[in-house]
Structures are given as structure tokens and as C-alpha cells.
Write a protein that holds these residues in place. Structure first.
Motif, PDB file in Angstrom:
ATOM      1  N   LEU A  26       0.812  -1.218   0.000  1.00 20.82           N
ATOM      2  CA  LEU A  26       0.000   0.000   0.000  1.00 20.82           C
ATOM      3  C   LEU A  26       0.848   1.271   0.000  1.00 20.82           C
ATOM      4  O   LEU A  26       0.627   2.176  -0.814  1.00 20.82           O
ATOM      5  N   GLU A  27       1.819   1.372   0.881  1.00 24.17           N
ATOM      6  CA  GLU A  27       2.603   2.605   0.996  1.00 24.17           C
ATOM      7  C   GLU A  27       3.478   2.832  -0.231  1.00 24.17           C
ATOM      8  O   GLU A  27       3.648   3.980  -0.668  1.00 24.17           O
ATOM      9  N   VAL A  28       4.028   1.763  -0.785  1.00 28.73           N
ATOM     10  CA  VAL A  28       4.857   1.907  -1.986  1.00 28.73           C
ATOM     11  C   VAL A  28       4.006   2.396  -3.158  1.00 28.73           C
ATOM     12  O   VAL A  28       4.401   3.302  -3.904  1.00 28.73           O
ATOM     13  N   LYS A  29       2.832   1.815  -3.325  1.00 26.13           N
ATOM     14  CA  LYS A  29       1.947   2.241  -4.406  1.00 26.13           C
ATOM     15  C   LYS A  29       1.460   3.674  -4.185  1.00 26.13           C
ATOM     16  O   LYS A  29       1.356   4.459  -5.139  1.00 26.13           O
ATOM     17  N   ARG A  30       1.130   4.026  -2.958  1.00 28.08           N
ATOM     18  CA  ARG A  30       0.698   5.390  -2.663  1.00 28.08           C
ATOM     19  C   ARG A  30       1.790   6.399  -3.035  1.00 28.08           C
ATOM     20  O   ARG A  30       1.523   7.444  -3.624  1.00 28.08           O
ATOM     21  N   GLY A  31       3.028   6.085  -2.669  1.00 30.74           N
ATOM     22  CA  GLY A  31       4.132   6.969  -3.000  1.00 30.74           C
ATOM     23  C   GLY A  31       4.280   7.154  -4.496  1.00 30.74           C
ATOM     24  O   GLY A  31       4.518   8.272  -4.985  1.00 30.74           O
ATOM     25  N   LEU A  32       4.128   6.064  -5.252  1.00 30.28           N
ATOM     26  CA  LEU A  32       4.215   6.149  -6.708  1.00 30.28           C
ATOM     27  C   LEU A  32       3.092   7.014  -7.272  1.00 30.28           C
ATOM     28  O   LEU A  32       3.325   7.853  -8.159  1.00 30.28           O
ATOM     29  N   LEU A  33       1.875   6.837  -6.781  1.00 33.29           N
ATOM     30  CA  LEU A  33       0.748   7.614  -7.295  1.00 33.29           C
ATOM     31  C   LEU A  33       0.922   9.106  -6.994  1.00 33.29           C
ATOM     32  O   LEU A  33       0.559   9.958  -7.817  1.00 33.29           O
ATOM     33  N   ARG A  34       1.468   9.442  -5.828  1.00 31.03           N
ATOM     34  CA  ARG A  34       1.738  10.857  -5.529  1.00 31.03           C
ATOM     35  C   ARG A  34       2.767  11.420  -6.508  1.00 31.03           C
ATOM     36  O   ARG A  34       2.631  12.554  -6.989  1.00 31.03           O
ATOM     37  N   GLN A  35       3.762  10.611  -6.816  1.00 37.75           N
ATOM     38  CA  GLN A  35       4.783  11.040  -7.775  1.00 37.75           C
ATOM     39  C   GLN A  35       4.171  11.232  -9.164  1.00 37.75           C
ATOM     40  O   GLN A  35       4.468  12.222  -9.858  1.00 37.75           O
ATOM     41  N   LEU A  36       3.303  10.320  -9.565  1.00 41.30           N
ATOM     42  CA  LEU A  36       2.667  10.418 -10.880  1.00 41.30           C
ATOM     43  C   LEU A  36       1.731  11.604 -10.962  1.00 41.30           C
ATOM     44  O   LEU A  36       1.642  12.266 -12.010  1.00 41.30           O
ATOM     45  N   GLU A  37       1.017  11.895  -9.881  1.00 41.29           N
ATOM     46  CA  GLU A  37       0.102  13.042  -9.897  1.00 41.29           C
ATOM     47  C   GLU A  37       0.861  14.331 -10.146  1.00 41.29           C
ATOM     48  O   GLU A  37       0.385  15.223 -10.881  1.00 41.29           O
ATOM     49  N   ALA A  38       2.049  14.453  -9.568  1.00 41.37           N
ATOM     50  CA  ALA A  38       2.850  15.655  -9.769  1.00 41.37           C
ATOM     51  C   ALA A  38       3.512  15.683 -11.144  1.00 41.37           C
ATOM     52  O   ALA A  38       3.767  16.770 -11.702  1.00 41.37           O
ATOM     53  N   LEU A  39       3.771  14.508 -11.711  1.00 39.31           N
ATOM     54  CA  LEU A  39       4.522  14.403 -12.953  1.00 39.31           C
ATOM     55  C   LEU A  39       3.652  14.502 -14.202  1.00 39.31           C
ATOM     56  O   LEU A  39       4.029  15.146 -15.191  1.00 39.31           O
ATOM     57  N   CYS A  40       2.474  13.870 -14.172  1.00 36.97           N
ATOM     58  CA  CYS A  40       1.649  13.724 -15.380  1.00 36.97           C
ATOM     59  C   CYS A  40       0.629  14.852 -15.504  1.00 36.97           C
ATOM     60  O   CYS A  40       0.310  15.533 -14.525  1.00 36.97           O
ATOM     61  N   ALA A  41       0.110  15.016 -16.708  1.00 42.64           N
ATOM     62  CA  ALA A  41      -0.895  16.045 -16.984  1.00 42.64           C
ATOM     63  C   ALA A  41      -2.171  15.777 -16.189  1.00 42.64           C
ATOM     64  O   ALA A  41      -2.429  14.638 -15.766  1.00 42.64           O
ATOM     65  N   ALA A  42      -2.964  16.809 -16.007  1.00 47.28           N
ATOM     66  CA  ALA A  42      -4.166  16.715 -15.181  1.00 47.28           C
ATOM     67  C   ALA A  42      -5.187  15.739 -15.744  1.00 47.28           C
ATOM     68  O   ALA A  42      -6.017  15.209 -14.997  1.00 47.28           O
ATOM     69  N   ASP A  43      -5.153  15.507 -17.077  1.00 47.57           N
ATOM     70  CA  ASP A  43      -6.137  14.603 -17.681  1.00 47.57           C
ATOM     71  C   ASP A  43      -5.614  13.175 -17.832  1.00 47.57           C
ATOM     72  O   ASP A  43      -6.250  12.339 -18.469  1.00 47.57           O
ATOM     73  N   CYS A  44      -4.453  12.880 -17.253  1.00 50.95           N
ATOM     74  CA  CYS A  44      -3.900  11.519 -17.324  1.00 50.95           C
ATOM     75  C   CYS A  44      -4.631  10.621 -16.344  1.00 50.95           C
ATOM     76  O   CYS A  44      -4.784  10.961 -15.166  1.00 50.95           O
ATOM     77  N   LEU A  45      -5.070   9.458 -16.812  1.00 46.89           N
ATOM     78  CA  LEU A  45      -5.731   8.486 -15.939  1.00 46.89           C
ATOM     79  C   LEU A  45      -4.669   7.662 -15.223  1.00 46.89           C
ATOM     80  O   LEU A  45      -3.701   7.208 -15.841  1.00 46.89           O
TER      81      LEU A  45
END
Length: 505
Positions: free
Chosen positions: A98-117
């Protein structure tokens, strides 16, 4: 909402078996695909493996060389996660933590465009929990593929509490465009498949623990009578007991120790012994070179049977009567409560009671119960159990009758519900609970179990074929026999039976 356009860039994070398989699926559907793994060189190695796998399909004539080249050309390995910032869809298939995946998703939210799924291939973690703490949790959806992803049809589209229904529908349409069979599921422990499938393993494990029969016999019954591709013991050996046991424990814990999901001490002992199945060389079966695979136990009889009596209707087992007639058995039909009589023996389809209990309650001597079959016209084997007063001669007469129908007969100890009936009743019960709790629709749950784990029928459709009342009666009898909440019938079964409706109505 429409599926993603073929030109939309798909990124997959994790180049293990699942990640590589998902990348291959997206590339075969025409998308440019970027594959990233934090292990240096892993993404490139995975693409090379995909290329070799596609090459084998070319050699077999299942794929042309130009298509192979085009698929591989659409796959790009990445050495830095920042290079996937332009992706329209990112699917993570990393470690189930859970924590590893959460960390990745936070990184992706900052990295990818707002419309990226942002999609997670998690098989057991809460989508709600994964998305919690993000600025835009609505863009996180579960997209659970099954292994091997290029071959398995099912994709569970899993919505958490904050997930945008329109985005979930987009991923549903996208999975469909990729040639998959998607289903919608709400983010609850186990989603659909890993929740509803638990009784398939649990009931066989319990029967083994209670001395019903050996592994080979119980597996053969699930295959040859139940129509399942594999029995529970050979399937868990294939999955790996460490994995299967961990999933069971996870679901059990997530439901606060609900005994419907209670793990098996037998499987726990296998894990502790390192007997994990095929990958370790030994589980329920021995996979060492030259090891002999045990055969299912069978009964034979020298009794000569030419005639039997049918009293009433056998319900779902009625096709067995025609099978007897086709085999040259003269069937005398008269009114009654659904029994077959041959010589001194009385045969009846199990209703979840012990054979001895039913014999006493219904005033039947020499009672032989037989099990459910997925298709009585095609089944190769059937289980029986006998009441305590059944004589050897009466048992032989019952066996001879079933053998005349072309059925191999395996004897079980007198346990309630036999093997196939109790397993199917419990699968239907868990599926009904999932519908009741809004995890998925009846149609999606049945599709998930057929496409995700290759069940011969969806458990709810199977319950409709047996009769909701018959399934409810079986569960009530199982609960009375064991005195456990494990077998409590779903309120949905009781409601539909009271309404006179089917589960798919």
C-alpha cells in the motif's frame, strides 16, 4: 465515455510478468507504450521477452511477421520515470504494498498532466486507500488484469470512493477495445474474483480435513462432475500456496475475521513446510521427476441392474433419468418426492443434510445420496455418500445403476452437501452477498467468474438453474449441520426465494 484513442500513449510501470503482459496487450491494441521499471535494464529485457513470445506465435502461424514487428516497435523501454510524463494512461503493476503504491501515485500526480488516468493493477488493495491523500483522487481507478494478461480475458474496473464514474467508464470501454471482457466492481476486499472464489478452495480443503476423500478424488469430482478445469488442490499447487494462502488471509482480515473466509490450517502447514506447489516441486502433489500422480478412488459393482423406479422428479438431476433410459435401463415412473429406487437402495440428490440424518428424518432405509453435476448428460463421474444403515448389497446396487449410466462413482464419507453441491452453493452464496453489497451486478459477477477463473457457469446463473430454493435449503442444512456462521445464507437468497424470483431477474 469513449475508449482512449489508439494514438493515446499508455505507460506501464513494473516490468514483471504482469506489467510486461499489460504492456503487450496495449501495444497489440495499437497504442504506443512506454514501459518503466526501477531495476536497470528490466524494461528492455521484458520487451525482448515479449518479442520472443510473439516470435513463437509467428512460428505457429498465429501471427504474421509484420504484425509482430509493429507490436514490438510500439514498445519503448524507459530508464527514467520522468520520461512518461506525456502519457494519457499510466498503469502501475508494482509490488503489492500500500505505501509503496501510494508513493508512486503521488509522484505520478505531480509528474503527469491533469487529464492523465492513473490506474492500479492491484489485486487486493483498496483503491480508496491508494487514492487517499492525492489532490485529485477521482482520477485513480483499479484496472485489475489476470495472469497471463495477454491470454486472460477478464479485467476488473474497480472504483474507489472518490473515483470518477466517467473515467471508470472510459477504462471499461478501453479494456473492451483491447479485446478484453471488463466488469465494473466497487473497491471492497478481494473485488469480485478474489472474494467470490474463496469457497472453491475452502470447501475442498475442509472436506480433506474432515476425511471425506483424498486430494485426487476430490479434484476429479470437481473436474468430472463439477465441470471445473481443475480441482482446488491442483489449482492451488499451480497458483502457489504462499500466494493463495496470503490472499485468503488478506480477505479474512479485511472482513474482520468473518468465518466465511477462514484460512485453512492444512494450507498454512504446507506454507510453513515450504511445500508451495509446482514452483517448489511439492504441494498437495509431488512434482519431482518420475513421481506418480495418484488416481481418484472409484467403486465398481458386479450387480446386474435392468430396472429402476423413479418416484417424482429429480429436479436439476432429472437428465440423469434419460441417461439411464438411453443406457437400456427400464425406468418405472410413479408419483413421489424425487427418489430413485433400485433393488434395496434408495438414491436421492443431496440437499445438504447428512445421509444418515436424512434417512432418519425421511424414513428411508439404505439411502445413497449423490452429488450435483454441472451437466448430468455429460458428467463422467459422480460422488455418493451412504447412510449408516446402508448395506453393502444396497450400495452395490446403487453403484451399478450409476455405472449403467456411464458414470464413474467415488465414495465420500457421510458429510453434508458432498463435494460439488456444497462448493457451488457456497460460491453462489458469496456471489449473492457481493450483489447485495453493491460490489457488482449479477451479470458482471457471473462474467468475472467465467472469464477470470474459467468457471463452467457463473455461480448466480448456476444457482438459478438449481433453483434458488434448493440452494437456500442446502445452505440452511449445512449451517445446521456445522452450527457455524460460515454457511449462513445471504439475505439476497432469502429475499429472492420469498419473492419467487431468480437471482438474474
Amino acid at each position: 465515455m469513449h475508449a482512449l484513442d489508439n494514438n493515446a500513449l499508455v505507460a506501464v510501470i513494473g516490468a514483471g510478468a504482469m506489467g510486461a503482459g499489460i504492456a503487450q496487450v496495449a501495444a497489440q491494441a495499437g497504442h504506443p507504450v512506454k514501459l518503466y521499471d526501477n531495476r536497470p535494464g528490466a524494461a528492455a529485457q521484458a520487451i525482448d521477452a515479449i518479442d520472443r513470445q510473439l516470435g513463437r506465435l509467428v512460428e505457429k502461424g498465429k501471427l504474421d511477421a509484420a504484425a509482430r514487428s509493429a507490436i514490438v516497435a510500439r514498445l519503448q523501454p524507459l530508464e527514467a520515470i520522468e520520461a512518461l510524463a506525456d502519457a494519457r494512461l499510466v498503469i502501475e503493476a508494482i509490488v503489492e504494498n500500500l505505501e509503496v503504491k501510494r508513493g508512486l501515485l503521488r509522484q505520478l500526480e505531480a509528474l503527469c498532466a491533469a487529464d492523465c488516468l492513473l490506474a492500479s493493477n492491484t489485486s487486493s488493495l483498496s483503491i480508496t486507500s491508494l487514492a487517499a491523500g492525492l489532490h485529485h483522487p477521482e482520477r485513480v481507478i483499479g484496472m485489475h488484469f489476470f495472469n497471463p494478461a495477454p491470454l486472460m480475458a477478464l479485467v476488473e474496473i474497480v472504483s474507489g470512493l472518490a473515483s470518477d464514474p466517467a473515467l471508470a467508464q472510459c477504462l471499461y470501454a478501453t479494456a473492451s477495445a483491447w479485446g478484453k471482457q471488463p466488469v465494473h466492481a466497487r473497491s471492497t476486499p478481494g473485488f469480485i474474483v478474489n472474494r467470490v472464489a474463496r469457497p472453491f478452495y475452502a470447501e475442498s480443503l475442509r472436506l480433506l480435513q474432515e476425511g471425506a476423500a483424498d486430494c485426487a478424488t476430490l479434484d476429479a469430482l470437481m473436474r468430472d462432475a463439477g465441470g471445473f478445469r481443475m480441482g482446488a488442490f491442483e489449482l492451488t499447487d499451480l497458483i502457489g500456496h504462499d500466494i493463495n494462502y496470503a490472499v485468503t488471509c488478506s480477505v479474512f482480515d479485511a472482513y474482520y475475521g468473518d468465518f466465511r473466509f477462514q484460512p485453512s490450517l492444512i494450507q498454512k502447514e504446507l506454507v510453513e513446510a515450504g511445500r508451495l506447489g509446482r514452483k517448489s516441486g511439492r504441494g498437495f502433489y509431488d512434482y519431482a521427476a518420475g513421481a506418480e500422480r495418484p488416481s481418484a478412488a472409484e467403486l465398481d459393482s458386479a450387480a446386474e441392474i435392468a430396472t429402476c423406479v423413479l418416484e417424482g422428479d429429480l429436479g436439476v438431476a432429472q437428465p440423469l433419468v434419460q441417461r439411464l433410459k438411453d443406457a437400456g435401463v427400464a425406468v418405472i415412473e410413479r408419483a413421489g418426492s424425487g427418489l430413485l429406487r433400485v433393488g434395496d437402495a434408495v438414491l436421492a440428490l443431496s440437499d445438504g443434510r447428512l445421509a444418515s440424518q436424512r434417512a432418519g428424518e425421511d424414513g428411508l432405509r439404505n439411502l445413497v445420496l449423490f452429488d450435483l453435476a454441472e451437466d448430468y448428460t455429460q458428467a463422467a463421474r459422480i460422488a455418493i455418500a451412504c447412510s449408516a444403515d446402508t448395506t453393502p448389497a444396497a450400495r452395490d446396487q446403487a453403484v451399478a445403476l450409476l455405472r449403467r449410466a456411464g458414470l464413474r462413482v467415488s465414495l465420500l464419507a457421510d458429510l453434508p452437501g458432498l463435494a460439488v453441491l456444497r462448493s457451488v452453493a457456497m460460491l453462489a452464496n458469496e456471489a449473492a452477498e457481493a450483489v447485495l453489497h453493491g460490489v457488482g451486478s449479477a451479470a458482471d459477477i457471473d462474467l468475472a467468474m467465467r472469464a477470470g477463473v474459467n468457471y463452467p457457469r457463473g455461480p448466480l446463473a448456476w444457482a438459478d438453474a438449481i433453483g434458488v430454493g434448493a440452494v437456500l435449503r442446502t445452505l440452511d442444512n449445512l449451517q445446521r449441520a456445522y452450527g457455524e456462521e460460515r454457511y449462513r445464507p445471504s439475505l439476497l437468497l432469502r429475499r429472492r426465494h420469498a419473492e419467487g424470483r431468480r437471482l438474474h431477474d
